[in-house]
Design a protein around this motif. Structure first.
Motif, PDB file in Angstrom:
ATOM      1  N   UNK A   1      12.982  -2.910   4.727  1.00  0.00           N
ATOM      2  CA  UNK A   1      11.826  -2.833   5.615  1.00  0.00           C
ATOM      3  C   UNK A   1      10.598  -3.479   4.983  1.00  0.00           C
ATOM      4  N   UNK A   2      10.434  -3.316   3.669  1.00  0.00           N
ATOM      5  CA  UNK A   2       9.308  -3.954   2.995  1.00  0.00           C
ATOM      6  C   UNK A   2       9.420  -5.473   3.095  1.00  0.00           C
ATOM      7  N   UNK A   3      10.631  -5.989   2.856  1.00  0.00           N
ATOM      8  CA  UNK A   3      10.904  -7.395   3.103  1.00  0.00           C
ATOM      9  C   UNK A   3      10.186  -8.391   2.218  1.00  0.00           C
ATOM     10  N   UNK A   4       9.456  -7.944   1.213  1.00  0.00           N
ATOM     11  CA  UNK A   4       8.690  -8.860   0.362  1.00  0.00           C
ATOM     12  C   UNK A   4       9.616  -9.536  -0.662  1.00  0.00           C
ATOM     13  N   UNK A   5       9.229 -10.697  -1.155  1.00  0.00           N
ATOM     14  CA  UNK A   5      10.046 -11.359  -2.174  1.00  0.00           C
ATOM     15  C   UNK A   5      10.292 -10.487  -3.404  1.00  0.00           C
ATOM     16  N   UNK A   6       9.375  -9.570  -3.685  1.00  0.00           N
ATOM     17  CA  UNK A   6       9.507  -8.737  -4.874  1.00  0.00           C
ATOM     18  C   UNK A   6      10.700  -7.781  -4.809  1.00  0.00           C
ATOM     19  N   UNK A   7      11.264  -7.569  -3.623  1.00  0.00           N
ATOM     20  CA  UNK A   7      12.393  -6.637  -3.517  1.00  0.00           C
ATOM     21  C   UNK A   7      13.720  -7.314  -3.808  1.00  0.00           C
ATOM     22  N   UNK A   8      13.740  -8.647  -3.859  1.00  0.00           N
ATOM     23  CA  UNK A   8      15.023  -9.360  -3.987  1.00  0.00           C
ATOM     24  C   UNK A   8      15.782  -9.040  -5.271  1.00  0.00           C
ATOM     25  N   UNK A   9      15.145  -9.013  -6.433  1.00  0.00           N
ATOM     26  CA  UNK A   9      15.928  -8.702  -7.642  1.00  0.00           C
ATOM     27  C   UNK A   9      16.597  -7.336  -7.583  1.00  0.00           C
ATOM     28  N   UNK A  10      15.872  -6.340  -7.085  1.00  0.00           N
ATOM     29  CA  UNK A  10      16.451  -4.992  -6.994  1.00  0.00           C
ATOM     30  C   UNK A  10      17.609  -4.971  -6.024  1.00  0.00           C
ATOM     31  N   UNK A  11      17.462  -5.630  -4.869  1.00  0.00           N
ATOM     32  CA  UNK A  11      18.547  -5.669  -3.892  1.00  0.00           C
ATOM     33  C   UNK A  11      19.758  -6.417  -4.440  1.00  0.00           C
TER      34      UNK A  11
ATOM     35  N   UNK B   1      15.775  10.762   1.903  1.00  0.00           N
ATOM     36  CA  UNK B   1      16.020   9.459   2.510  1.00  0.00           C
ATOM     37  C   UNK B   1      15.051   9.196   3.655  1.00  0.00           C
ATOM     38  N   UNK B   2      14.788  10.219   4.474  1.00  0.00           N
ATOM     39  CA  UNK B   2      13.856  10.054   5.581  1.00  0.00           C
ATOM     40  C   UNK B   2      12.457   9.728   5.071  1.00  0.00           C
ATOM     41  N   UNK B   3      12.026  10.398   4.010  1.00  0.00           N
ATOM     42  CA  UNK B   3      10.699  10.139   3.452  1.00  0.00           C
ATOM     43  C   UNK B   3      10.609   8.725   2.887  1.00  0.00           C
ATOM     44  N   UNK B   4      11.664   8.257   2.237  1.00  0.00           N
ATOM     45  CA  UNK B   4      11.670   6.902   1.682  1.00  0.00           C
ATOM     46  C   UNK B   4      11.486   5.861   2.783  1.00  0.00           C
ATOM     47  N   UNK B   5      12.241   5.999   3.856  1.00  0.00           N
ATOM     48  CA  UNK B   5      12.162   5.024   4.943  1.00  0.00           C
ATOM     49  C   UNK B   5      10.788   5.081   5.618  1.00  0.00           C
ATOM     50  N   UNK B   6      10.265   6.283   5.815  1.00  0.00           N
ATOM     51  CA  UNK B   6       8.947   6.417   6.438  1.00  0.00           C
ATOM     52  C   UNK B   6       7.871   5.719   5.598  1.00  0.00           C
ATOM     53  N   UNK B   7       7.948   5.867   4.277  1.00  0.00           N
ATOM     54  CA  UNK B   7       6.963   5.234   3.395  1.00  0.00           C
ATOM     55  C   UNK B   7       7.034   3.712   3.462  1.00  0.00           C
ATOM     56  N   UNK B   8       8.226   3.171   3.681  1.00  0.00           N
ATOM     57  CA  UNK B   8       8.405   1.725   3.622  1.00  0.00           C
ATOM     58  C   UNK B   8       7.756   0.994   4.792  1.00  0.00           C
ATOM     59  N   UNK B   9       7.417   1.708   5.847  1.00  0.00           N
ATOM     60  CA  UNK B   9       6.790   1.039   6.992  1.00  0.00           C
ATOM     61  C   UNK B   9       5.343   0.616   6.708  1.00  0.00           C
ATOM     62  N   UNK B  10       4.777   1.091   5.610  1.00  0.00           N
ATOM     63  CA  UNK B  10       3.478   0.581   5.177  1.00  0.00           C
ATOM     64  C   UNK B  10       3.731  -0.609   4.260  1.00  0.00           C
ATOM     65  N   UNK B  11       3.622  -1.794   4.810  1.00  0.00           N
ATOM     66  CA  UNK B  11       3.970  -2.995   4.056  1.00  0.00           C
ATOM     67  C   UNK B  11       2.919  -3.365   3.019  1.00  0.00           C
TER      68      UNK B  11
END
Length: 405
Positions: A306-316, A267-277
């Protein structure tokens, strides 16, 4: 303290003499907020002479924040103290408030601190922050504000200064310019600490370090944040690794996120990776949403938010409707709303009627931040029948936020 009333000085001075470290810490915190000239002698006296290491280091950083460089001198001295918490906090505050030349001092502490994971992580993070103050670009005149969670257009961020909020990851790598050189020891040690966590018991099963006895007595929001910071190394490592763009470092983080057997580490690695938008590959986060561990799935949703891009909406949207955890469904709904999809708000409104009080509390909290003015009356109506104290408290906070629109 926020009233800035000079007549309150006697209360702060008396509180600094209290036998309770929690009261003393609150007094130092109040003097920093109060910020009048009369505070400085008290802060410097506490920083140099208090029986409590915690009070000494917090008073020193308060003095430095208020403009007295003697606070910095004390923090530098404390970097070599026998008390590991004193060293860790000194490194942290030097990273936030120090000068560019302090980076070399902190880098020199990496070798001696190999035996304490919290101090090592703080030293690495502080050195990263101060690296941003060095060339090639000009040093900022004031400390850079930490990045805030993404918020969709038209969704105001409603958080007051003294509310107990989640810890903010400052992600110092995001302040670095391409030409900035990151000492290889920082990257290697932070990733090594993350990998080493896989073989350690979770925080609730670890023996409490007696050095943390004072920290665990604190009751203010700042105190609660310190408890969290030094009860689980995950937060510090996310802060130090967030926004990594070095190819080899990113590869190691991706390998951890996909294959490490420890849920906290993944989980920590996932969140760390997401800060690169600039990331284009969502597959690593989508795969994590199928993980049997709620900790990993929660990390994946946080990463997508954290990514916040429109592409994440369907998955969320899918996760907000179908995940097996009701709490994660609510968390996904608020992430969906922050990503700009109004359907997230609709899901939160449904959740305030859930039979589970945790779900109702979470949904109410997020509606206070992300709801519309017309939601005020819907939430107020629920207050008449709510019996759970936590939900009642969240409802009152949400109403206060929404009333300000």
């Amino acid at each position: 303290a926020k009233l800035k009333n000079p007549d309150h000085f006697k209360f702060f001075r008396e509180a600094l003499l209290d036998s309770s470290v929690a009261i003393q810490f609150s007094a130092v915190e109040a003097l920093q907020i109060w910020g009048r000239a009369e505070a400085m002698p008290l802060l410097l006296d506490a920083a140099g002479r208090s029986w409590s290491p915690l009070i000494r280091v917090y008073a020193a950083q308060s003095a430095l924040r208020l403009g007295d460089n003697r606070g910095r001198d004390l923090l530098i001295t404390y970097l070599r103290d026998q008390n590991w918490l004193l060293r860790a906090l000194s490194a942290r505050y030097l990273g936030e408030l120090g000068q560019a030349q302090d980076a070399d001092l902190l880098l020199s502490r990496i070798g001696p601190e190999q035996d304490n994971k919290y101090v090592l992580a703080e030293v690495c993070i502080a050195a990263l922050k101060l690296t941003a103050l060095r060339g090639p670009g000009p040093s900022p005149a004031v400390p850079v504000a930490p990045p805030q969670p993404p918020t969709a257009p038209g969704v105001p961020k409603r958080r007051e200064a003294f509310e107990l909020e989640p810890l903010v990851v400052t992600a110092p790598r995001l302040r670095l310019q391409p030409a900035h050189y990151v000492d290889v020891r920082i990257d290697n040690d932070l990733v090594r600490l993350l990998e080493k966590m896989a073989g350690e018991p979770p925080p609730e099963e670890q023996v409490l370090d007696p050095v943390l006895n004072e920290v665990n007595k604190l009751v203010t929001p700042t105190g609660f944040a310190l408890k969290t910071r030094y009860s689980d190394l995950s937060f510090l490592l996310v802060e130090g690794l967030a926004g990594a763009r070095d190819f080899s470092l990113v590869q190691r983080l991706e390998s951890i996120a996909r294959g490490n057997p420890n849920a906290r580490v993944k989980a920590a690695a996932l969140v760390a990776l997401a800060y690169d938008k600039n990331r284009q590959d969502l597959m690593i986060f989508q795969e994590a949403l199928r993980d049997p561990s709620l900790v990993v799935r929660f990390g994946a949703v946080e990463a997508l938010s954290l990514l916040g891009a429109p592409s994440v909406r369907p998955t969320l949207a899918i996760t907000a409707q179908s995940d097996s955890s009701p709490a994660l469904r609510v968390f996904s709904a608020q992430a969906l709303r922050r990503a700009g999809d109004p359907y997230g708000r609709e899901l939160l409104l449904r959740a305030i009627d859930d039979f589970d009080w945790v779900v109702r509390a979470m949904a109410t909290y997020y509606l206070g931040e992300l709801g519309e003015p017309e939601d005020y009356h819907k939430i107020a109506f629920k207050l008449n029948s709510e019996t759970n104290d936590y939900v009642v408290s969240e409802t009152c906070l949400a109403l206060l936020r929404l009333a300000g629109q």
